[in-house]
Design a protein around this motif. Structure first.
Motif, PDB file in Angstrom:
ATOM      1  N   GLU A 158      24.792  84.684 -56.699  1.00 17.30           N
ATOM      2  CA  GLU A 158      23.923  85.408 -55.758  1.00 17.30           C
ATOM      3  C   GLU A 158      23.225  84.415 -54.809  1.00 17.30           C
ATOM      4  O   GLU A 158      23.125  84.661 -53.607  1.00 17.30           O
ATOM      5  CB  GLU A 158      22.887  86.221 -56.564  1.00 17.30           C
ATOM      6  CG  GLU A 158      21.912  87.026 -55.738  1.00 17.30           C
ATOM      7  CD  GLU A 158      22.538  88.185 -54.972  1.00 17.30           C
ATOM      8  OE1 GLU A 158      23.712  88.536 -55.255  1.00 17.30           O
ATOM      9  OE2 GLU A 158      21.851  88.715 -54.074  1.00 17.30           O
TER      10      GLU A 158
ATOM     11  N   LYS B  15      25.626  84.034 -62.778  1.00 15.88           N
ATOM     12  CA  LYS B  15      25.424  85.166 -61.854  1.00 15.88           C
ATOM     13  C   LYS B  15      24.321  84.874 -60.853  1.00 15.88           C
ATOM     14  O   LYS B  15      24.442  85.198 -59.668  1.00 15.88           O
ATOM     15  CB  LYS B  15      25.080  86.437 -62.655  1.00 15.88           C
ATOM     16  CG  LYS B  15      26.266  87.008 -63.398  1.00 15.88           C
ATOM     17  CD  LYS B  15      26.077  88.507 -63.660  1.00 15.88           C
ATOM     18  CE  LYS B  15      27.352  89.097 -64.240  1.00 15.88           C
ATOM     19  NZ  LYS B  15      27.115  89.704 -65.573  1.00 15.88           N
TER      20      LYS B  15
ATOM     21  N   ILE C 285      15.572  86.488 -55.091  1.00 18.49           N
ATOM     22  CA  ILE C 285      16.750  86.612 -55.946  1.00 18.49           C
ATOM     23  C   ILE C 285      16.326  86.994 -57.361  1.00 18.49           C
ATOM     24  O   ILE C 285      15.401  86.393 -57.922  1.00 18.49           O
ATOM     25  CB  ILE C 285      17.529  85.279 -55.951  1.00 18.49           C
ATOM     26  CG1 ILE C 285      18.074  85.013 -54.538  1.00 18.49           C
ATOM     27  CG2 ILE C 285      18.651  85.296 -56.982  1.00 18.49           C
ATOM     28  CD1 ILE C 285      18.677  83.668 -54.345  1.00 18.49           C
TER      29      ILE C 285
ATOM     30  N   LYS D 110      25.652  83.263 -52.150  1.00 18.78           N
ATOM     31  CA  LYS D 110      25.918  84.328 -51.184  1.00 18.78           C
ATOM     32  C   LYS D 110      24.762  84.450 -50.189  1.00 18.78           C
ATOM     33  O   LYS D 110      24.969  84.487 -48.971  1.00 18.78           O
ATOM     34  CB  LYS D 110      26.105  85.643 -51.960  1.00 18.78           C
ATOM     35  CG  LYS D 110      26.455  86.823 -51.121  1.00 18.78           C
ATOM     36  CD  LYS D 110      26.798  88.057 -51.984  1.00 18.78           C
ATOM     37  CE  LYS D 110      26.315  89.287 -51.278  1.00 18.78           C
ATOM     38  NZ  LYS D 110      25.446  90.129 -52.092  1.00 18.78           N
ATOM     39  N   ARG D 111      23.546  84.461 -50.711  1.00 11.63           N
ATOM     40  CA  ARG D 111      22.382  84.647 -49.846  1.00 11.63           C
ATOM     41  C   ARG D 111      22.149  83.420 -48.958  1.00 11.63           C
ATOM     42  O   ARG D 111      21.726  83.546 -47.807  1.00 11.63           O
ATOM     43  CB  ARG D 111      21.141  84.947 -50.706  1.00 11.63           C
ATOM     44  CG  ARG D 111      21.311  86.162 -51.637  1.00 11.63           C
ATOM     45  CD  ARG D 111      21.270  87.482 -50.888  1.00 11.63           C
ATOM     46  NE  ARG D 111      19.994  87.691 -50.247  1.00 11.63           N
ATOM     47  CZ  ARG D 111      18.902  88.151 -50.855  1.00 11.63           C
ATOM     48  NH1 ARG D 111      18.949  88.479 -52.135  1.00 11.63           N
ATOM     49  NH2 ARG D 111      17.775  88.319 -50.194  1.00 11.63           N
TER      50      ARG D 111
END
Ligand code: UP5
Ligand code: MG
Length: 198
Positions: free
Chosen positions: A188, A184, A176, A191-192
């Motif tokens: 991320e 932010k 990441i 989401k991952r």
């Protein structure tokens, strides 16, 4: 610890990449137990009667990796404590800033359990240096000074990146970009994680 009961995620990245910051958010939103190897070592260093106090102090100031027996034992104890407190055999752990040397990785996998995945926060040195020097104004951390930071970066490149490469070959690494704002980077991360853990 049985991998059926215990889920372990390693959280890696250079000094100041934001491991601790992201772990704190994962704890509050996803109920992981967060164990920072560096925090455990600093607590052990302060503990009256610890036989490792001076050793830990010197290693941390020089950005070197404390002998693995010490750190693995602290992590095992902290995991067992957390499960005991929760009154459960099952738990999900973020192990932050560990393993950062290959011998630690092997020992942990034998003594505790293999990690499900590795979150790797990728950040350029210039960004990390700026963050750490800024934090050093108030953190009181003995290693947040220009000289120790240089040594920590060197250890990261020479000793800790090979661990990331090793897990990369096992297809366990989620890399990441850690340069954006904490919000932010966290978006991320979520989401991952959802893609990998469901
Ligand atoms: N910050 C964070 N995210 C930001 C963002 N997205 N944008 C802007 N600013 C951001 O963050 C660092 C600073 O940056 C903070 O001020 C934060 O607000 C800001 P943090 O979340 O603390 O980053 P982190 O990656 O956790 O940085 P840390 O300094 O903790 O990293 P280290 O890996 O160097 O420290 P650790 O405590 O893990 O280890 C310290 C020492 O312990 C090692 O050098 C070693 O000597 C020893 N050690 C061992 O010997 N063995 C081990 O297994 C582990 C450690
Ligand atoms: Mg940290």
């Amino acid at each position: 610890f049985s991998p059926d009961d215990v889920t372990v995620l390693f959280v890696l990245g250079g000094p100041g990449a934001g491991k601790g910051t992201q772990c704190a958010r994962l704890v509050s939103e996803h109920g992981f137990t967060h164990l920072s190897a560096g925090d455990l070592l600093r607590a052990e260093q302060e503990r009256p009667g610890s036989q490792f106090g001076d050793l830990i102090k010197n290693y941390i100031k020089d950005g070197l990796i404390v002998p693995m027996e010490v750190t693995v034992q602290l992590l095992e104890n902290a995991m067992a404590d957390a499960l005991r407190k929760a009154g459960s055999a099952k738990g999900r752990f973020l192990i932050d800033g560990f393993p950062r040397k290959m011998d630690q990785a092997h020992r942990f996998e034998e003594a505790v359990c293999p990690a499900r995945m590795v979150l790797f926060y990728d950040c350029p040195e210039a960004v990390m240096e700026k963050r750490l020097l800024e934090r050093g104004k108030t953190s009181g951390r003995a290693d947040d000074n220009a000289e120790s930071i240089r040594k920590r970066f060197r250890t990261f490149v020479e000793t800790s990146m090979p661990v990331v490469d090793y897990y990369e070959k096992e297809a366990k690494v989620v890399k990441i970009d850690a340069t954006a704002s904490p919000d932010k980077v966290f978006a991320e991360t979520q989401k991952r994680l959802a893609e990998r853990l469901g």
